[in-house]
Scaffold this motif. Sequence first.
Motif, mmCIF file in Angstrom:
data_model
loop_
_atom_site.group_PDB
_atom_site.id
_atom_site.type_symbol
_atom_site.label_atom_id
_atom_site.label_comp_id
_atom_site.label_asym_id
_atom_site.label_seq_id
_atom_site.Cartn_x
_atom_site.Cartn_y
_atom_site.Cartn_z
ATOM 1 N N VAL A 79 41.627 43.925 37.870
ATOM 2 C CA VAL A 79 41.652 42.574 37.134
ATOM 3 C C VAL A 79 42.455 41.708 37.367
ATOM 4 C CG1 VAL A 79 42.000 41.695 34.790
ATOM 5 C CG2 VAL A 79 40.409 43.621 34.865
ATOM 6 N N ILE A 80 43.847 42.335 37.816
ATOM 7 C CA ILE A 80 44.845 41.346 38.302
ATOM 8 C C ILE A 80 44.559 40.595 39.570
ATOM 9 C CG2 ILE A 80 47.338 41.310 39.007
ATOM 10 C CD1 ILE A 80 47.847 43.453 37.232
ATOM 11 N N THR A 81 44.027 41.403 40.711
ATOM 12 C CA THR A 81 43.887 41.076 41.787
ATOM 13 C C THR A 81 42.565 39.821 41.920
ATOM 14 O OG1 THR A 81 42.607 42.863 42.523
ATOM 15 C CG2 THR A 81 44.628 42.813 43.373
ATOM 16 N N SER A 82 41.600 40.237 41.016
ATOM 17 C CA SER A 82 40.496 39.158 41.119
ATOM 18 C C SER A 82 40.948 37.792 40.368
ATOM 19 C CB SER A 82 39.138 39.842 40.713
ATOM 20 O OG SER A 82 39.335 40.531 39.339
ATOM 21 N N GLY A 83 41.813 38.366 39.285
ATOM 22 C CA GLY A 83 42.235 36.903 38.722
ATOM 23 C C GLY A 83 43.087 36.065 39.389
ATOM 24 N N LEU A 84 43.866 36.618 40.159
ATOM 25 C CA LEU A 84 44.899 36.028 40.898
ATOM 26 C C LEU A 84 44.362 35.221 42.220
ATOM 27 C CD1 LEU A 84 48.221 37.863 41.052
ATOM 28 C CD2 LEU A 84 47.874 35.883 39.879
ATOM 29 N N LYS A 85 43.267 35.948 42.630
ATOM 30 C CA LYS A 85 42.500 35.386 43.857
ATOM 31 C C LYS A 85 41.466 34.060 43.519
ATOM 32 C CE LYS A 85 42.276 39.636 46.490
ATOM 33 N NZ LYS A 85 41.534 40.971 46.776
ATOM 34 N N VAL A 86 41.149 34.280 42.053
ATOM 35 C CA VAL A 86 40.402 33.122 41.717
ATOM 36 C C VAL A 86 41.217 32.044 41.577
ATOM 37 C CG1 VAL A 86 39.179 32.209 39.365
ATOM 38 C CG2 VAL A 86 38.514 34.411 40.712
ATOM 39 N N MET A 156 56.553 48.338 37.410
ATOM 40 C CA MET A 156 56.285 47.226 38.442
ATOM 41 C C MET A 156 55.513 47.352 39.666
ATOM 42 S SD MET A 156 59.676 44.363 38.984
ATOM 43 C CE MET A 156 58.429 43.239 39.795
ATOM 44 N N ALA A 157 55.513 48.778 40.110
ATOM 45 C CA ALA A 157 54.802 49.344 41.247
ATOM 46 C C ALA A 157 53.645 48.867 41.486
ATOM 47 C CB ALA A 157 55.041 50.528 41.510
ATOM 48 N N LEU A 158 52.513 48.945 40.478
ATOM 49 C CA LEU A 158 51.323 48.550 40.667
ATOM 50 C C LEU A 158 51.011 47.241 40.920
ATOM 51 C CD1 LEU A 158 48.323 49.990 40.403
ATOM 52 C CD2 LEU A 158 48.402 49.206 38.128
ATOM 53 N N PHE A 159 51.990 46.245 39.988
ATOM 54 C CA PHE A 159 51.776 45.130 39.793
ATOM 55 C C PHE A 159 52.342 44.759 41.341
ATOM 56 C CE2 PHE A 159 53.741 40.962 39.181
ATOM 57 C CZ PHE A 159 52.625 40.349 38.703
ATOM 58 N N SER A 160 53.250 45.110 41.939
ATOM 59 C CA SER A 160 53.653 44.664 43.236
ATOM 60 C C SER A 160 52.769 44.959 44.499
ATOM 61 C CB SER A 160 54.982 45.327 43.682
ATOM 62 O OG SER A 160 56.072 45.143 42.561
ATOM 63 N N VAL A 161 52.061 46.028 44.365
ATOM 64 C CA VAL A 161 51.214 46.267 45.327
ATOM 65 C C VAL A 161 49.965 45.163 45.100
ATOM 66 C CG1 VAL A 161 49.362 48.016 46.342
ATOM 67 C CG2 VAL A 161 51.694 48.684 45.452
ATOM 68 N N ALA A 162 49.447 45.080 43.785
ATOM 69 C CA ALA A 162 48.537 44.198 43.624
ATOM 70 C C ALA A 162 48.781 42.784 44.206
ATOM 71 C CB ALA A 162 48.230 44.003 42.235
ATOM 72 N N MET A 163 50.111 42.400 44.168
ATOM 73 C CA MET A 163 50.187 40.967 44.764
ATOM 74 C C MET A 163 50.296 41.048 46.323
ATOM 75 S SD MET A 163 51.628 39.257 42.458
ATOM 76 C CE MET A 163 52.901 38.071 42.814
ATOM 77 N N VAL A 164 50.581 42.036 46.935
ATOM 78 C CA VAL A 164 50.438 42.201 48.214
ATOM 79 C C VAL A 164 49.048 42.276 48.567
ATOM 80 C CG1 VAL A 164 50.819 43.564 50.328
ATOM 81 C CG2 VAL A 164 52.513 43.704 48.724
ATOM 82 N N ASP A 165 48.037 42.911 47.699
ATOM 83 C CA ASP A 165 46.610 42.878 48.082
ATOM 84 C C ASP A 165 46.228 41.261 47.763
ATOM 85 O OD1 ASP A 165 43.660 42.736 47.431
ATOM 86 O OD2 ASP A 165 43.910 45.249 47.065
ATOM 87 N N VAL A 166 46.783 40.716 47.025
ATOM 88 C CA VAL A 166 46.284 39.154 46.802
ATOM 89 C C VAL A 166 46.689 38.338 48.136
ATOM 90 C CG1 VAL A 166 46.571 37.022 45.651
ATOM 91 C CG2 VAL A 166 46.439 39.222 44.313
ATOM 92 N N TRP A 167 47.912 38.637 48.667
ATOM 93 C CA TRP A 167 48.547 38.184 49.847
ATOM 94 C C TRP A 167 47.416 38.200 50.963
ATOM 95 C CZ3 TRP A 167 49.826 40.010 54.803
ATOM 96 C CH2 TRP A 167 50.525 39.041 55.393
#
Lengths: 293, 279
Positions: A79-86, A156-167
């Motif tokens: 959800v985090i990665t697709s939301g941020l990518k959108v 934070m760890a999951l969120f941080s990895v999700a940020m890198v995924d978005v990058w």
Amino acid sequence: MMSESRPKYILRTYPHWFYIPAAIIFAIFFVAPTVLAFYFSLTRWTLFDATFIGLENYQRFFGDPQLSAGLRNTVIYAVITSGLKVIIGLLLATLLTSRLWLKDLLRSIIFFPVLVSTVAVGITFSVLMQPTTGLINTVLRTTGMGPPDWLGNPGMALFSVAMVDVWRGLGIATMIYIAGIMSIPDDYFEAAKLEGGAWVKFRYVVLPLARNATFTVILLSFIGGLRTFDLIWTMTRGGPGFASDVLTSVIYKQYQAGFYGLSTAGNVVLFILVTIIVYPLMRFLNRRELAEL
Amino acid sequence: MTAIRKVLANTWLDAISLIVIGIVFVVPFIFIFLTASKTGPEAAMFEFSLPTNFQLFDNIREVLEFRDGRMLLALWNSTILTVGSITLIVLLSALVAFVMQRRQDRVASLASSIMLAGLILPPAVVPTIFVLQNIGLYRTLLGLIMVEVAVTMPFAIITLRAFMATIPREIDEAAIIDGASPMQVFFRIVLPLLRPAIITVIVVSSVGIYNDFAGPLYFLPGAENVTVQLTMYSFISQFTSQWHLLFANVLVITIPPLVMFLFFQRQIVSGMTKGAIKG
């Protein structure tokens, strides 16, 4: 059905046996393991012999908070990665379709990380996110912000990895939106220009007419996000503790520990999760595209 | 007046977006390059600074020679894996896409739904190991090639089928009337015409297979047939105090996708953003 009305000597040129080589490989190396997974998930399994134990693996999977956390984290991550990518993808695409010199260069720069190996990206960002000497925190410290422990803090760890995924994946989302925006007829933009400025253009032209692009981005990010493994494994290995474990890392850990049946039960849970989330999205997307023809 | 303001506003927008995108997307790559060029102790400080002693080429040589050239072996294995998989993917997928698009019958719609499942479902890893072991292909490059072919074919078939629709049937029908066999129609006429779509399939899938990490991790464990992604992963623990070598390694394995990107950017972008969705 049209081709079936053609004469036989023409149909003969498209023989059904052309399917066979591909079908054999797909059946042995994809379909067979997928079907077998449902059976082996109900067994205590050593690869050499399997004892049927009913739903015990699933009970263990949902009963053990360390395992079921993987399911919850997988959904959060997707959800985090697709939301941020959108959101970011749409903003970047709007920017990169406006009159901007260097926009071709910027598009290439944003897209390139898509092609870089996830392991390489994971290693690089693990270093950039180091709590004391990492570049990100060094910069944050000069601005006076309290530098967080990106990968070491369980919250934070999951969120941080999700940020890198978005990058890494933003390039695809941006290019899908760019294609969507470029296919909007110029008349709409002309009309928006008469009505008002950039906001009118974005709110009343780009946003509604790029809706198909949004569905595509959501669909692709969900497929990728639910199946994510490489980044999690190279950056945190599911840690600290089990804070960033996702289904695929649980599957790998149980496999390493020799619990093949349990690992396969996790795999089946992943199949079901992907199917109930992605399949309706895909149906919806295809129906919309058909409606527009 | 407004025109000047607009130009100025645009220039500001240009400058700001260039700086932000530059920092976010380019700095990590510069960091990789700088760290890969430093000495061990200097690299371990993780600073974003120029190396006092530029030794990128020494570092790369050391990575390639590490453990009797394990990295060279891995590069070789990854090449075989990628080239072998791609050859099979292109040939088998083109055969399917050809018949599927030209003959839209029940077989084609069945194949279509099976491919959709192949596109969205993740592979069942341990059962795949079980299958590979039973046919003697576990821990072999051939086994991994087969798995990569199976999981990549749905994407390849969809991409090729979409392009196939743009090749007029009249072309194959003319050849049929001239007496060409199915194989002749496929190899002499259709395959050459599919070229643009084949290039897309080749570049997109080869990047994916070359970068695959989970595949070799599960199906190809062991030192002698290691691939580049796995080698780099195992270097993490062995190079813990030698960050300059780890980043030299990251740099080396990033070069093939970079070269692909420089030559085939258009095909890669369109292949990744369009092909995957239209089932």
